[in-house]
Design an enzyme around this catalytic site. Structure first.
Site, PDB file in Angstrom:
ATOM      1  N   TYR A   1      -1.439  -0.687  10.552  1.00  0.00           N
ATOM      2  CA  TYR A   1      -1.335  -0.816   8.957  1.00  0.00           C
ATOM      3  C   TYR A   1      -0.279  -0.505   8.338  1.00  0.00           C
ATOM      4  O   TYR A   1       0.370  -1.076   7.401  1.00  0.00           O
ATOM      5  CB  TYR A   1      -2.866  -0.370   8.637  1.00  0.00           C
ATOM      6  CG  TYR A   1      -3.032  -0.630   6.925  1.00  0.00           C
ATOM      7  CD1 TYR A   1      -3.502  -1.853   6.552  1.00  0.00           C
ATOM      8  CD2 TYR A   1      -2.983   0.591   6.033  1.00  0.00           C
ATOM      9  CE1 TYR A   1      -3.763  -1.982   5.254  1.00  0.00           C
ATOM     10  CE2 TYR A   1      -2.911   0.136   4.648  1.00  0.00           C
ATOM     11  CZ  TYR A   1      -3.433  -0.967   4.124  1.00  0.00           C
ATOM     12  OH  TYR A   1      -3.930  -1.408   2.948  1.00  0.00           O
TER      13      TYR A   1
ATOM     14  N   SER B   1       0.780  -1.373   0.032  1.00  0.00           N
ATOM     15  CA  SER B   1      -0.171  -0.123   0.072  1.00  0.00           C
ATOM     16  C   SER B   1       0.889   1.320   0.175  1.00  0.00           C
ATOM     17  O   SER B   1       2.149   1.145   0.388  1.00  0.00           O
ATOM     18  CB  SER B   1      -0.850   0.064   1.148  1.00  0.00           C
ATOM     19  OG  SER B   1      -1.444   1.292   1.442  1.00  0.00           O
TER      20      SER B   1
END
Length: 263
Positions: A166, A150
């Site tokens: 995350y 990501s």
């Protein structure tokens, strides 16, 4: 004589395993691999969603199957690999996509939530890659592993997003990609990462609500979020012979956000 571009991108005769493949980005990538000619095994936790996704791909003429498994559980990963090899044979393409996120201020972040994110987003990627490499790719001296990271793994997020676990996990995925590529290149195995930006999905729903789709879209030079075809070209490039000299790399598919923030 060099091969045509159509031949280089052709995945006929190859088999792909896609985790988190029942919806969202995973299903989009599975569809792309299938459209390029690969047989596809989908996995996720929920059998009903997998059955629906597989039926959708089969209706498009794609040879698709499914196995329900939780990629945060080591025993499930072993079963997934065993069933995939039994039913489809060797795996040529592994897409590590299953992931979890958790929003909380760092000073209040629950440790069990931190562990949940790390177990799926990092440990699960390693265990599955290790097993597929050992059981299918290394002996044949070929394979492509594609890790979904990501742009959150490239740095911090705005303070109101509060996704420290995350971000940390996706940063780890990027360096895992580099390290594994460096070690397994001698076996002919390529390892690369895709770093999506903001795509509407179940996992990003809370972020989109908190920050607003229009605000997030405006932050991208292309002034939009990702859609249901924006990862298709990248995953087929990394999976196919068109990308046979690319390994240890990450590519942001984010509308230019990482260029603005200096990723």
């Amino acid at each position: 004589m060099s091969r045509s571009i159509q031949t280089l991108f052709d995945l006929s005769g190859r088999t792909a395993l896609v985790t988190g493949g029942s919806r969202g980005l995973g299903l989009q990538m599975a569809q792309a691999l299938g459209e390029a000619g690969a047989k596809v095994m989908l996995t996720a936790r929920k059998a009903d969603e997998l059955e629906e996704a597989t039926a959708t791909l089969q209706a498009q003429g794609i040879d698709a199957r499914w196995v329900a498994a939780d990629c945060a559980r080591e025993d499930d990963i072993h079963r997934l690999v065993r069933e995939t090899l039994q039913r489809l044979g060797d795996v040529d393409i592994l897409v590590n996509n299953a992931g979890a996120a958790w929003g909380a201020p760092a000073e209040e972040h629950p440790l069990d939530a931190w562990d949940k994110v790390m177990n799926l987003n990092v440990r699960g990627y390693f265990i599955l890659s290790q097993l597929i490499g050992r059981e299918s790719m290394i002996a044949r001296r070929r394979g492509s592993i594609i890790n979904v990271a990501s742009i959150a793994g490239l740095g911090g997020n705005p303070p109101d997003m509060r996704t420290v676990a995350y971000n940390t996990s996706k940063g780890a995925v990027i360096n895992f990609t580099r390290a594994l590529a460096a070690e397994w290149g001698r076996y002919g195995i390529r390892v690369n990462a895709i770093c999506p930006g903001f795509f509407p999905s179940k996992m990003t729903r809370g972020t989109l609500q908190a920050m607003g789709e229009q605000r997030l879209a405006a932050a991208a030079p292309l002034n939009r979020l990702g859609d249901d075809e924006d990862l298709k070209g990248t995953v087929v490039l990394f999976a196919s012979d068109a990308g046979k000299h690319i390994t240890g790399q990450w590519l942001a598919v984010d509308g230019g956000v990482s260029a603005v923030i200096g990723g």
